[in-house]
Design a protein around this motif. Structure first.
Motif, PDB file in Angstrom:
ATOM      1  N   GLN A 186       0.843  -1.201   0.000  1.00  0.00           N
ATOM      2  CA  GLN A 186       0.000   0.000   0.000  1.00  0.00           C
ATOM      3  C   GLN A 186       0.875   1.247   0.000  1.00  0.00           C
ATOM      4  O   GLN A 186       0.771   2.137   0.849  1.00  0.00           O
ATOM      5  CB  GLN A 186      -0.945   0.024   1.210  1.00  0.00           C
ATOM      6  N   LYS A 241      -9.230  -3.024   0.816  1.00  0.00           N
ATOM      7  CA  LYS A 241      -8.337  -2.994   1.968  1.00  0.00           C
ATOM      8  C   LYS A 241      -8.774  -3.971   3.048  1.00  0.00           C
ATOM      9  O   LYS A 241      -7.943  -4.539   3.769  1.00  0.00           O
ATOM     10  CB  LYS A 241      -8.296  -1.570   2.537  1.00  0.00           C
ATOM     11  N   GLY A 244      -7.378  -7.176   1.856  1.00  0.00           N
ATOM     12  CA  GLY A 244      -6.010  -7.115   1.350  1.00  0.00           C
ATOM     13  C   GLY A 244      -5.805  -7.756  -0.001  1.00  0.00           C
ATOM     14  O   GLY A 244      -4.754  -8.329  -0.269  1.00  0.00           O
TER      15      GLY A 244
END
Length: 346
Positions: A186, A241, A244
């Motif tokens: 990220q 998110k 993931g």
């Protein structure tokens, strides 16, 4: 052949007729739903099952779930689904019930009036990280020379990484290899630029690619200003998110804006306007200079009669004036007594 079909139909009819009369410990029950499964795509989770059929009757179903928290800390309590308790169809949207990335147990039972079936439980607990992520839909448009993209709205959990570049003949693209590492960590955009620069140093010829993160779909987003005559390409992938994971890239789409030439009429008008300005400005400056000169320092021409009388008086008081021309009377100054000569001498 016909007799076999009639025999099968009679058996099925008697089976359906006897379903409400099945007894377990003296209580009539319905058969439990079968073949439970979860279809999950882009974080939308739907539980499906085989319907229970009773001729002429409408069957309702109840759905319950049990997450890790309910199993470990709430004595294995089952919670009714917020949208499917009860429901008529053989499916239930459990998206709002699955709020954590942990295994969830799911179960369903059928209801007909006071009759209820046994619970059927999903064979394997469901975890939302098993959802299938597909490339998002995108719409690329041109607003003049501006490249604008509109992405499919997949919900608040989705972020979009848009890669765009100007297509150059013979250039290679390294985003397919670069971005997975970016998603895992990220990282920010400057780190992507750093990786691209390293690829250049290694001798790999890349197109000058850029990446932009878009947090919401469904709204137009400006990417860059396009060069006339050049093709600009875009591809996008999603990132969730909460689990993931990211989707694969969408198909690359390219748009090209044609170089716009100035219309002949506009060019002619611009040329004529420029020439008018070129002529009018110096003429205006010259005219203003003359007006200011005549306003501030006017040249006064005396009449002949007045000039003769003035000359006679000057002859009387200043004898040296007799050597001056008549036209210089208005411009002569008194003599310089230090040098003993008058200023009108040349």
């Amino acid at each position: 052949m016909v007799l076999e079909e009639i025999e099968t139909s009679l058996i099925m009819w008697f089976s359906y007729a006897l379903i409400p009369c099945l007894l377990v410990d003296g209580v009539a029950v319905l058969p439990a739903p079968q073949n439970l499964s979860v279809q999950s795509t882009n974080m939308k989770h739907v539980l499906t099952w085989g319907p229970v059929i009773v001729p002429g009757e409408i069957i309702h179903y109840s759905v319950e779930y049990q997450g890790e928290y309910e199993s470990l800390y709430m004595s294995h309590i089952w919670i009714p689904s917020s949208w499917c308790s009860p429901t008529q169809g053989p499916e239930c949207d459990i998206t709002d019930d699955i709020t954590a990335t942990v295994p969830y147990s799911l179960r369903v039972r059928a209801t007909l009036g006071s009759l209820t079936s046994a619970w059927s439980t999903l064979k394997h607990p469901f975890n939302r990280n098993a959802t299938i992520l597909t490339p998002p839909g995108m719409e690329i448009t041109k607003d003049g020379f501006h490249l604008v993209i509109k992405l499919e709205d997949l919900g608040p959990q989705f972020e979009f990484f848009v890669a765009y570049w100007k297509r150059e003949p013979g250039a290679k693209h390294a985003f397919s290899a670069i971005l997975p590492a970016v998603y895992r960590r990220q990282t920010r955009v400057f780190q992507i630029s750093w990786m691209i620069s390293k690829a250049y140093e290694a001798g790999t010829r890349l197109s000058r690619e850029h990446v932009k993160m878009v947090r919401h779909g469904g709204i137009p987003v400006h990417l860059e200003t396009m060069e006339p005559g050049a093709a600009h390409c875009v591809k996008v992938r999603t990132f969730v998110k909460a689990i993931g994971r990211h989707s694969a890239f969408s198909q690359t789409e390219c748009v090209k804006v044609q170089g716009e030439t100035l219309p002949l009429a506009l060019a002619l008008f611009s040329f004529v306007g420029f020439m008018l300005i070129l002529v009018a400005v110096p003429l205006s400056v010259w005219k203003m200079g003359r007006l200011l000169r005549h306003s501030c320092c006017p040249v006064v021409m005396l009449p002949d009669t007045l000039a003769f009388r003035l000359r006679q008086q000057l002859y009387h008081w200043l004898p040296w004036v007799s050597s001056l021309p008549t036209a210089d009377l208005g411009t002569c100054q008194p003599p310089n007594h230090k040098t003993f000569h008058h200023p009108c001498e040349k």
